[in-house]
Design a protein around this motif. Structure first.
Motif, PDB file in Angstrom:
ATOM      1  N   ILE A 167      45.825  31.345 -19.755  1.00  0.00           N
ATOM      2  CA  ILE A 167      46.331  32.635 -19.269  1.00  0.00           C
ATOM      3  C   ILE A 167      45.311  33.281 -18.338  1.00  0.00           C
ATOM      4  O   ILE A 167      45.656  33.815 -17.280  1.00  0.00           O
ATOM      5  CB  ILE A 167      46.633  33.587 -20.453  1.00  0.00           C
ATOM      6  N   ARG A 168      44.045  33.227 -18.706  1.00  0.00           N
ATOM      7  CA  ARG A 168      42.990  33.792 -17.871  1.00  0.00           C
ATOM      8  C   ARG A 168      42.935  33.071 -16.517  1.00  0.00           C
ATOM      9  O   ARG A 168      42.750  33.698 -15.470  1.00  0.00           O
ATOM     10  CB  ARG A 168      41.628  33.675 -18.556  1.00  0.00           C
ATOM     11  N   VAL A 169      43.052  31.751 -16.583  1.00  0.00           N
ATOM     12  CA  VAL A 169      42.979  30.946 -15.352  1.00  0.00           C
ATOM     13  C   VAL A 169      44.147  31.293 -14.423  1.00  0.00           C
ATOM     14  O   VAL A 169      43.961  31.493 -13.219  1.00  0.00           O
ATOM     15  CB  VAL A 169      42.976  29.435 -15.678  1.00  0.00           C
ATOM     16  N   VAL A 170      45.341  31.394 -15.007  1.00  0.00           N
ATOM     17  CA  VAL A 170      46.538  31.751 -14.227  1.00  0.00           C
ATOM     18  C   VAL A 170      46.345  33.104 -13.558  1.00  0.00           C
ATOM     19  O   VAL A 170      46.582  33.276 -12.352  1.00  0.00           O
ATOM     20  CB  VAL A 170      47.798  31.775 -15.129  1.00  0.00           C
ATOM     21  N   ASN A 171      45.910  34.079 -14.341  1.00  0.00           N
ATOM     22  CA  ASN A 171      45.725  35.433 -13.801  1.00  0.00           C
ATOM     23  C   ASN A 171      44.642  35.468 -12.726  1.00  0.00           C
ATOM     24  O   ASN A 171      44.763  36.190 -11.731  1.00  0.00           O
ATOM     25  CB  ASN A 171      45.395  36.409 -14.931  1.00  0.00           C
ATOM     26  N   ALA A 172      43.588  34.691 -12.921  1.00  0.00           N
ATOM     27  CA  ALA A 172      42.508  34.637 -11.923  1.00  0.00           C
ATOM     28  C   ALA A 172      43.010  34.031 -10.617  1.00  0.00           C
ATOM     29  O   ALA A 172      42.706  34.533  -9.526  1.00  0.00           O
ATOM     30  CB  ALA A 172      41.342  33.825 -12.472  1.00  0.00           C
ATOM     31  N   LEU A 173      43.812  32.952 -10.709  1.00  0.00           N
ATOM     32  CA  LEU A 173      44.354  32.298  -9.509  1.00  0.00           C
ATOM     33  C   LEU A 173      45.261  33.249  -8.729  1.00  0.00           C
ATOM     34  O   LEU A 173      45.185  33.353  -7.507  1.00  0.00           O
ATOM     35  CB  LEU A 173      45.127  31.032  -9.897  1.00  0.00           C
ATOM     36  N   GLN A 174      46.122  33.967  -9.470  1.00  0.00           N
ATOM     37  CA  GLN A 174      47.043  34.882  -8.798  1.00  0.00           C
ATOM     38  C   GLN A 174      46.299  36.069  -8.184  1.00  0.00           C
ATOM     39  O   GLN A 174      46.643  36.528  -7.087  1.00  0.00           O
ATOM     40  CB  GLN A 174      48.102  35.365  -9.789  1.00  0.00           C
ATOM     41  N   THR A 175      45.274  36.554  -8.881  1.00  0.00           N
ATOM     42  CA  THR A 175      44.476  37.664  -8.348  1.00  0.00           C
ATOM     43  C   THR A 175      43.772  37.243  -7.059  1.00  0.00           C
ATOM     44  O   THR A 175      43.704  38.012  -6.092  1.00  0.00           O
ATOM     45  CB  THR A 175      43.445  38.134  -9.395  1.00  0.00           C
ATOM     46  N   LEU A 176      43.272  36.008  -7.039  1.00  0.00           N
ATOM     47  CA  LEU A 176      42.612  35.490  -5.833  1.00  0.00           C
ATOM     48  C   LEU A 176      43.582  35.458  -4.655  1.00  0.00           C
ATOM     49  O   LEU A 176      43.223  35.798  -3.527  1.00  0.00           O
ATOM     50  CB  LEU A 176      42.038  34.090  -6.096  1.00  0.00           C
ATOM     51  N   CYS A 177      44.825  35.041  -4.925  1.00  0.00           N
ATOM     52  CA  CYS A 177      45.846  35.016  -3.858  1.00  0.00           C
ATOM     53  C   CYS A 177      46.042  36.411  -3.266  1.00  0.00           C
ATOM     54  O   CYS A 177      46.065  36.588  -2.045  1.00  0.00           O
ATOM     55  CB  CYS A 177      47.182  34.514  -4.416  1.00  0.00           C
ATOM     56  N   ALA A 178      46.192  37.411  -4.156  1.00  0.00           N
ATOM     57  CA  ALA A 178      46.409  38.785  -3.693  1.00  0.00           C
ATOM     58  C   ALA A 178      45.193  39.304  -2.934  1.00  0.00           C
ATOM     59  O   ALA A 178      45.332  39.966  -1.898  1.00  0.00           O
ATOM     60  CB  ALA A 178      46.714  39.684  -4.889  1.00  0.00           C
ATOM     61  N   LEU A 179      43.994  38.998  -3.434  1.00  0.00           N
ATOM     62  CA  LEU A 179      42.759  39.445  -2.782  1.00  0.00           C
ATOM     63  C   LEU A 179      42.642  38.894  -1.373  1.00  0.00           C
ATOM     64  O   LEU A 179      42.374  39.618  -0.413  1.00  0.00           O
ATOM     65  CB  LEU A 179      41.550  38.970  -3.607  1.00  0.00           C
ATOM     66  N   ILE A 180      42.844  37.594  -1.260  1.00  0.00           N
ATOM     67  CA  ILE A 180      42.688  36.923   0.044  1.00  0.00           C
ATOM     68  C   ILE A 180      43.688  37.474   1.047  1.00  0.00           C
ATOM     69  O   ILE A 180      43.342  37.820   2.174  1.00  0.00           O
ATOM     70  CB  ILE A 180      42.841  35.393  -0.114  1.00  0.00           C
ATOM     71  N   ARG A 181      44.946  37.597   0.617  1.00  0.00           N
ATOM     72  CA  ARG A 181      45.979  38.072   1.548  1.00  0.00           C
ATOM     73  C   ARG A 181      45.805  39.549   1.874  1.00  0.00           C
ATOM     74  O   ARG A 181      45.991  39.971   3.010  1.00  0.00           O
ATOM     75  CB  ARG A 181      47.371  37.808   0.969  1.00  0.00           C
ATOM     76  N   GLY A 182      45.439  40.351   0.863  1.00  0.00           N
ATOM     77  CA  GLY A 182      45.275  41.783   1.083  1.00  0.00           C
ATOM     78  C   GLY A 182      44.102  42.097   1.986  1.00  0.00           C
ATOM     79  O   GLY A 182      44.222  42.876   2.937  1.00  0.00           O
ATOM     80  N   VAL A 183      42.977  41.458   1.732  1.00  0.00           N
ATOM     81  CA  VAL A 183      41.778  41.700   2.535  1.00  0.00           C
ATOM     82  C   VAL A 183      41.974  41.189   3.964  1.00  0.00           C
ATOM     83  O   VAL A 183      41.487  41.788   4.925  1.00  0.00           O
ATOM     84  CB  VAL A 183      40.530  41.052   1.876  1.00  0.00           C
ATOM     85  N   HIS A 184      42.723  40.107   4.108  1.00  0.00           N
ATOM     86  CA  HIS A 184      42.940  39.546   5.446  1.00  0.00           C
ATOM     87  C   HIS A 184      43.597  40.541   6.398  1.00  0.00           C
ATOM     88  O   HIS A 184      43.367  40.515   7.609  1.00  0.00           O
ATOM     89  CB  HIS A 184      43.793  38.284   5.373  1.00  0.00           C
ATOM     90  N   GLN A 185      44.434  41.428   5.853  1.00  0.00           N
ATOM     91  CA  GLN A 185      45.115  42.403   6.706  1.00  0.00           C
ATOM     92  C   GLN A 185      44.125  43.275   7.474  1.00  0.00           C
ATOM     93  O   GLN A 185      44.435  43.830   8.516  1.00  0.00           O
ATOM     94  CB  GLN A 185      46.032  43.302   5.857  1.00  0.00           C
TER      95      GLN A 185
END
Length: 689
Positions: free
Chosen positions: A95-113
């Motif tokens: 569960i931690r790994v899943v949440n970490a992977l999804q958080t990374l996706c949001a971080l990368i896409r959000g910061v890229h803007q």
């Protein structure tokens, strides 16, 4: 008790008397978006965060809402979140790994803007900080590599690939994506190969793995040494190469099947009846209605494999039952969105060798046949930009195949005969061909059929000159192989000759319009030299002496077209205009064709006069031809069997740069929130041990 609604991270009671409550995870995100360290007041903050269900929409939206200056103020917390995500990837609890992977996706896409060149903002510094970037990215790539190679959860592997695709496509132009330097240094190439070589992993993740590899290969491919290019070019493991071929074949088959289903649905509907009633005036509209979105991503993967790896050529001919005739499971892969432009993975990989049914009644197919069928569909309509790009890429792939010695060997192999049902464009002057009566022939016949079909069906105002040039080049390269290896191919050469003569006729009829946009003499010269190739060397590769006689018959029968072409190029080559030199080349190339016409026409007229016949039959003309070869004098023309080999970097770099940009944008669009939805993942990890 009042019912609760959830919207945008808020928990709202149906009674409007109280303020809406925020989810705990949203409150924790808000703490990160302050300048204070969130773990000061709560030492277990990061540990608790990764037990919470990720709210992707809120986190990404919050990042996008901040301007560059505001984001810089919370840079330390963003860096901290990124680092804790990477640490969480090493946790035992999925569960931690899943949440970490999804958080990374949001971080990368959000910061890229915020990564706009005008503000000088740097995405790497914002995410991890320059001082820790190398170590953090090394740890991230190693964790992703371990998760992809482990025997654990398939959902985790799927999410790892989604994150990598998110990372790669975060910029439109992937070569400007500086983060990819770390993906180059810390290679995941072997992990991708492992997925492709294993039937189970390939079935679940093959599509994403192949698209990811195709994109990574295109990172700064002309400016520096790309390790993915180097490694892909030397792969020789049969299981891996076959696995890659199976993924590509399945994706192209899925496209072909969808097109066929739509076509059949269309033909049985009201529109078909209406078209039959009023004639063919609506054919163009009908064709548009049954178009299916093209798949540039998977086509790019096929191109890179064919272009870079000589061993992959063997995969093209690897036989398997025709996929369209097989029953495929209907259950979708978890986290697969319905997406346009061919970015949707096929529903399953049903063609791994262990799963193939052996049925004598099932038509045998292979990747090349599937690709030829795909090409015959996308090359029908080149007015649409995506189909034009797909059509061009199909012809580039066929160019690479036509230049390869081993590919030519199996294309021309008499012991490898297939029935290839190519799609033909609806046209007013011809009936739809019956599929069931197709003969079994060597595969090169299907390639030639495809080229003839394209030549015949694209003579229009918006003339696709570039595609025609590629088409004629492919035919020429195949003829060069036949001449060199003395392969006598039993093919209906008359169809090709007729198509080429009609093309010359079209160029002459539309001289003024076409010359305003194109140098038509380049194409005319190529067509004339194809005839010169048949005239000079035809006795070494045409199937029978009578085939050679038929060539002369066609030239004599259609002599008016060659006469008109000569008049046109002579007129332009004697003027001091811009077309003087290219037109004079065609004038010189016509010397043998004109010699044949000028030699045989008087003989035919004399034969008709002596025998009092007003119109000679084909057999009578052929009799005159056969009895007058001895007195015919032809000039030996050099270089007819020579050609310039395909070179991507010097001629196609701009095309591939634009194509990869288009693919990157579409892959990013289709990594939508529902792609990363947690429900399916949580079912797999319903308990935390």
């Amino acid at each position: 008790m009042a019912q609760t609604e959830k919207k945008g991270g808020l928990l709202r009671k149906s009674s409007a008397s109280k303020k809406p409550l925020k989810e705990k995870v949203v409150l924790m995100y808000d703490e990160i978006f302050t300048t204070e360290d969130p773990s000061k007041c709560n030492p277990r903050f990061w540990e608790e965060l990764f037990l919470m269900k990720v709210n992707l929409e809120y986190l990404e939206g919050k990042l996008e809402a901040l301007d560059g200056e505001e984001l810089m103020k919370i840079k330390d917390n963003v860096n901290c979140l990124f680092q804790h995500c990477i640490q969480a990837l090493g946790e035992e609890h999925p569960i931690r790994v899943v949440n970490a992977l999804q958080t990374l996706c949001a971080l990368i896409r959000g910061v890229h803007q915020k990564n706009k060149s005008t503000s000088g903002f740097d995405i790497i510094n914002m995410l991890v900080g320059f001082d820790k970037a190398e170590l953090c990215m090394k740890n991230l790539m190693e964790s992703l590599d371990s998760l992809l190679c482990a025997e654990g959860s398939e959902s985790l592997k799927s999410l790892c690939l989604k994150l990598l695709l998110c990372l790669v496509t975060v910029t439109d132009n992937i070569s400007q994506n500086t983060i990819l330097e770390y993906v180059m240094i810390n290679s995941i190439f072997e992990a991708i190969l492992q997925i492709l070589s294993s039937p189970l992993s390939r079935r679940e993740h093959g599509y994403d793995a192949v698209v990811l590899l195709a994109l990574l290969v295109n990172y700064r491919k002309y400016e520096s040494v790309n390790p993915y290019i180097v490694k892909l070019s030397i792969v020789d493991d049969e299981a891996t190469l076959n696995g890659m071929g199976l993924v590509i074949a399945q994706a192209l088959s899925e496209y072909n099947r969808q097109y066929k289903d739509k076509e059949e649905e269309h033909q049985t509907g009201f529109f078909s009846a209406l078209t039959n009633m009023v004639g063919s005036m609506f054919i163009a509209d009908a064709d548009e209605k049954i178009s299916v979105q093209t798949n540039e991503a998977i086509l790019l993967a096929l191109y890179e494999a064919v272009h870079l790896n000589r061993n992959f050529i063997t995969v093209l001919a690897q036989s398997h039952p025709e996929m369209g005739l097989m029953t495929t499971p209907t259950s979708p892969i978890p986290m697969t969105p319905v997406t346009p432009l061919g970015t949707t993975p096929p529903s399953s990989d049903v063609i791994s060798s262990a799963e193939l049914p052996l049925d004598a009644d099932v038509q045998t197919s292979n990747l090349l046949i599937t690709f030829l069928k795909y090409s015959s569909i996308v090359m029908q309509d080149t007015k649409d930009e995506h189909r034009l790009h797909s059509g061009k890429l199909c012809l580039i792939i066929l160019t690479c195949i036509a230049e390869d010695q081993y590919a030519n060997a199996f294309l021309h192999d008499d012991n490898m005969n297939f029935r290839v049902n190519l799609h033909r464009m609806p046209m007013r002057h011809r009936k739809k061909a019956a599929d069931k009566n197709l003969p079994c022939r060597p595969l090169v016949c299907a390639v030639l059929d495809l080229m003839v079909e394209f030549i015949v069906t694209h003579m229009m105002k918006e003339f696709p000159m570039d595609l025609y040039v590629r088409c004629i080049q492919i035919v020429h390269k195949l003829l060069c192989y036949q001449k060199k290896c003395r392969v006598r191919l039993h093919y209906t050469w008359r169809e090709l000759w007729s198509a080429l003569i009609n093309l010359l006729k079209f160029l002459m009829s539309n001289e003024t319009v076409l010359l305003a946009k194109h140098n038509i003499f380049t194409l005319a010269l190529m067509v004339v030299n194809l005839f010169n190739m048949f005239i000079t060397y035809g006795d070494t590769f045409l199937p029978t002496p009578s085939s050679y006689d038929e060539l002369y018959y066609e030239i004599i029968r259609m002599h008016q077209n060659f006469d008109n072409l000569y008049s046109m190029v002579l007129r332009l080559s004697t003027n001091a205009g811009q077309w003087k030199e290219p037109a004079s080349k065609v004038t010189h190339a016509l010397v043998n064709i004109r010699a044949i016409i000028n030699h045989f026409n008087p003989k035919i007229e004399s034969y008709a006069a002596v025998n009092h016949i007003s119109q000679l039959s084909e057999d009578q003309v052929l009799e005159v031809v056969r009895s007058n070869y001895d007195t015919l004098t032809l000039k030996l023309q050099d270089g007819l069997d020579q050609y310039e080999r395909y070179s991507e970097q010097h001629k196609e770099a701009a095309f591939f740069k634009e194509l990869v940009r288009s693919i990157s944008i579409n892959v990013r669009k289709n990594l939508a929130f529902n792609t990363l939805s947690q429900e399916l993942l949580l079912k797999e990890f319903s308990t935390i041990s």
